[in-house]
Design an enzyme around this catalytic site. Structure first.
Site, PDB file in Angstrom:
ATOM      1  CE  LYS A   1      -4.441   0.755  -0.104  1.00 57.75           C
ATOM      2  NZ  LYS A   1      -5.456  -0.057  -0.599  1.00 57.75           N
TER       3      LYS A   1
HETATM    4  P1  NAD Z   1     -12.594   7.828  -3.462  1.00 54.07           P
HETATM    5  O1  NAD Z   1     -11.466   8.738  -2.948  1.00 54.07           O
HETATM    6  O2  NAD Z   1     -12.965   7.765  -4.811  1.00 54.07           O
HETATM    7  O3  NAD Z   1     -13.634   7.983  -2.346  1.00 54.07           O
HETATM    8  C1  NAD Z   1     -13.929   8.199  -1.200  1.00 54.07           C
HETATM    9  C2  NAD Z   1     -15.103   8.517  -0.662  1.00 54.07           C
HETATM   10  O4  NAD Z   1     -15.271   8.447   0.837  1.00 54.07           O
HETATM   11  C3  NAD Z   1     -15.407  10.088  -1.331  1.00 54.07           C
HETATM   12  O5  NAD Z   1     -16.613  10.322  -1.666  1.00 54.07           O
HETATM   13  C4  NAD Z   1     -15.147  10.865   0.040  1.00 54.07           C
HETATM   14  O6  NAD Z   1     -15.884  11.958  -0.001  1.00 54.07           O
HETATM   15  C5  NAD Z   1     -15.869   9.754   1.183  1.00 54.07           C
HETATM   16  N1  NAD Z   1     -15.304  10.172   2.342  1.00 54.07           N
HETATM   17  C6  NAD Z   1     -14.012  10.445   2.969  1.00 54.07           C
HETATM   18  N2  NAD Z   1     -14.297  10.602   4.180  1.00 54.07           N
HETATM   19  C7  NAD Z   1     -15.655  10.484   4.810  1.00 54.07           C
HETATM   20  C8  NAD Z   1     -16.175  10.389   5.859  1.00 54.07           C
HETATM   21  N3  NAD Z   1     -15.534  10.625   7.011  1.00 54.07           N
HETATM   22  N4  NAD Z   1     -17.479  10.276   5.785  1.00 54.07           N
HETATM   23  C9  NAD Z   1     -17.969  10.112   4.592  1.00 54.07           C
HETATM   24  N5  NAD Z   1     -17.582  10.004   3.567  1.00 54.07           N
HETATM   25  C10 NAD Z   1     -16.364  10.057   3.418  1.00 54.07           C
HETATM   26  O7  NAD Z   1     -11.930   6.400  -2.803  1.00 54.07           O
HETATM   27  P2  NAD Z   1     -12.401   5.022  -3.301  1.00 54.07           P
HETATM   28  O8  NAD Z   1     -11.424   4.329  -4.263  1.00 54.07           O
HETATM   29  O9  NAD Z   1     -13.911   4.976  -3.484  1.00 54.07           O
HETATM   30  O10 NAD Z   1     -12.133   4.081  -2.017  1.00 54.07           O
HETATM   31  C11 NAD Z   1     -13.413   4.063  -0.799  1.00 54.07           C
HETATM   32  C12 NAD Z   1     -12.871   2.734   0.014  1.00 54.07           C
HETATM   33  O11 NAD Z   1     -12.665   1.638  -0.767  1.00 54.07           O
HETATM   34  C13 NAD Z   1     -11.423   2.876   0.782  1.00 54.07           C
HETATM   35  O12 NAD Z   1     -11.439   2.587   1.936  1.00 54.07           O
HETATM   36  C14 NAD Z   1     -10.550   2.280  -0.234  1.00 54.07           C
HETATM   37  O13 NAD Z   1      -9.313   1.749   0.602  1.00 54.07           O
HETATM   38  C15 NAD Z   1     -11.255   0.923  -0.544  1.00 54.07           C
HETATM   39  N6  NAD Z   1     -11.109   0.253  -1.592  1.00 54.07           N
HETATM   40  C16 NAD Z   1     -10.908   0.834  -2.869  1.00 54.07           C
HETATM   41  C17 NAD Z   1     -10.682   0.334  -4.068  1.00 54.07           C
HETATM   42  C18 NAD Z   1     -10.489   0.907  -5.223  1.00 54.07           C
HETATM   43  O14 NAD Z   1     -10.515   0.060  -6.426  1.00 54.07           O
HETATM   44  N7  NAD Z   1     -10.601   2.125  -5.448  1.00 54.07           N
HETATM   45  C19 NAD Z   1     -10.308  -1.157  -4.005  1.00 54.07           C
HETATM   46  C20 NAD Z   1     -10.275  -1.680  -2.566  1.00 54.07           C
HETATM   47  C21 NAD Z   1     -10.886  -1.163  -1.622  1.00 54.07           C
END
Ligand code: NAD
Length: 419
Positions: free
Chosen positions: A108
């Site tokens: 990561k």
């Molecule tokens: P992103 O940056 O596209 O979106 C994150 C979202 O969370 C945004 O809408 C942001 O405004 C919101 N957010 C942040 N803090 C917040 C809070 N306190 N309350 C409410 N909303 C909040 O990120 P993503 O890629 O969608 O990732 C989201 C989660 O999924 C993370 O935990 C990430 O590790 C996990 N994840 C992502 C992927 C991927 O392919 N992108 C894969 C596996 C896991």
């Protein structure tokens, strides 16, 4: 040992590891080798700001192990990043890849920055500088990055371009989650949210829940949350509430998800979409619903919230959303079916694996093939987890963690310890 990985997020991952190691009866002298990351790199990323000043950001890349293949994992740009959080996320990546039988170790990365505070030019400079600093430590057979919170396809394109300029040739396989126009795969952008929805479909079958007549609440409306919302909406699920870091909306009649996705694609965030259904973001996780999807950040489901949650399926789209104390509450609430993060959001890394394979071979697949292969791999992970949870009489999280850890340990034992 290794005080640098202090902090609550690593503490949580460490405790989960120890619980799984106890279940698997892994000898004490073999545990540290399995727990602590192979290496952690801290980098300084100076960039020019648009106003002519210079600013420095701290960045990290943690490679948990390379015993099964290259390390694999996302890079997040977030003001909360620290090395303990990144290390914890690298552990979860390891177990996730192993649970899904992908030929990867976990990794990561992160930069401590609020990406929303940067102009596009500054974001490009930071993305390129971060990759530049890491070039000696990554490679298509060493460590392959991908998007996570605060990063996206464009950032991956800059990473790939920076690495390729240094190599003197185009190396598309250095990162996954790139735009399709420069070596990305169809279906990667949607993969995590689509996979989350697929595990919800399987969980609903397990507990005899008719999804077409069910309700959901989703925290986080970025890549993962918005795609999961769209997919659930398409299955007839009524989305009662959503939130991001700027706003939260609740409508008992169901929100118009396609319209909201359209709004976010134009404005970037939820703020300003509606004044009628605005709600307190702190109440969103405890709204009564059938499917609760935390899709934002770690440790949002605390002991207090776990006691108040009124859902039948908790689909952990985010990494590490549930604290150890909340897990202890859920141990006494078997009516909540938990799809643990390393299973629930594994569609992303699974399709990243397909992207890497396609890039290595320069032979690209159709989206239908991507989706059906992803579902096949995730189904195996899902049914293995549910079966082993019943057999071992442990939670779905422990069953999934044990499966991942068992595979990593088997590879390490078979390869032996050098020298
Ligand atoms: P992103 O940056 O596209 O979106 C994150 C979202 O969370 C945004 O809408 C942001 O405004 C919101 N957010 C942040 N803090 C917040 C809070 N306190 N309350 C409410 N909303 C909040 O990120 P993503 O890629 O969608 O990732 C989201 C989660 O999924 C993370 O935990 C990430 O590790 C996990 N994840 C992502 C992927 C991927 O392919 N992108 C894969 C596996 C896991």
């Amino acid at each position: 040992m290794f005080d640098i990985y202090g902090g609550p997020v690593f503490g949580m991952a460490r405790q989960q590891f120890l619980q799984a190691a106890d279940i698997l009866e892994i000898p004490t002298d073999q545990r540290d080798r399995l727990l602590y990351p192979k290496r952690a790199i801290a980098v300084t990323c100076p960039i020019h700001r648009d106003d002519g000043s210079t600013v420095v950001y701290e960045g990290y890349r943690v490679q948990h192990h390379l015993s099964l293949g290259p390390a694999k994992g996302g890079v997040r740009f977030s003001p909360h990043v620290d090395i303990g959080e990144v290390a914890a996320l690298s552990l979860w990546m390891s177990w996730k890849c192993a649970l899904m039988n992908l030929p990867y170790g976990g990794a990561k990365g992160g930069v401590r920055v609020d990406p929303y505070s940067l102009s596009p030019k500054e974001l490009e400079a930071l993305s390129r500088r971060f990759m530049q600093e890491l070039i000696p430590f990554v490679g298509p057979h060493v460590d392959v990055m991908a998007p996570d919170i605060g990063t996206n396809e464009q950032v991956m394109a800059w990473f790939m371009d920076t690495y390729s300029n240094d190599a003197g040739q185009t190396v598309t396989e250095i990162v996954t989650g790139k735009p399709v126009s420069c070596g990305g795969t169809v279906g990667r952008r949607e993969a995590t949210g689509r996979g989350v929805t697929h595990t919800i479909v399987r969980a609903a079958e397990e507990i005899n829940l008719n999804l077409a007549q069910s309700t959901a609440v989703i925290q986080g409306f970025g890549n993962v949350g918005s795609v999961a919302a769209n997919e659930l909406h398409a299955l007839g699920v009524k989305i009662l509430a959503i939130s991001d870091h700027t706003a939260a909306y609740h409508d008992p009649k169901g929100l118009n998800i396609p319209e909201i996705i359209d709004y976010v694609s134009k404005h970037g965030v939820l703020k300003g979409y509606s004044s009628e259904c605005l709600t307190d973001p702190n109440t969103i996780l405890t709204i009564k619903c059938d499917v609760l999807v935390p899709a934002a950040v770690e440790r949002v489901i605390t002991e207090e919230i776990a006691n108040k949650i009124e859902c039948r399926i908790l689909a952990e789209a985010a990494n590490g959303p549930t604290t150890l104390e909340a897990d202890a509450v859920f141990a006494k609430r078997p009516e909540v079916f938990i799809i643990p993060d390393i299973l629930c959001n594994s569609g992303g890394v699974t399709v990243s694996y397909f992207e890497w394979v396609q890039d290595l071979q320069q032979f690209f697949w159709e989206e239908e093939e991507i989706i059906s292969r992803m579902k096949k791999i995730m189904d195996k992970g899902f049914y293995d987890t549910v079966k082993s949870a019943k057999e071992l009489k442990v939670s779905n999280r422990m069953a999934a963690t044990c499966a991942g850890l068992r595979r990593v340990n088997a590879a390490k034992q078979a390869r032996g310890l050098f020298p």
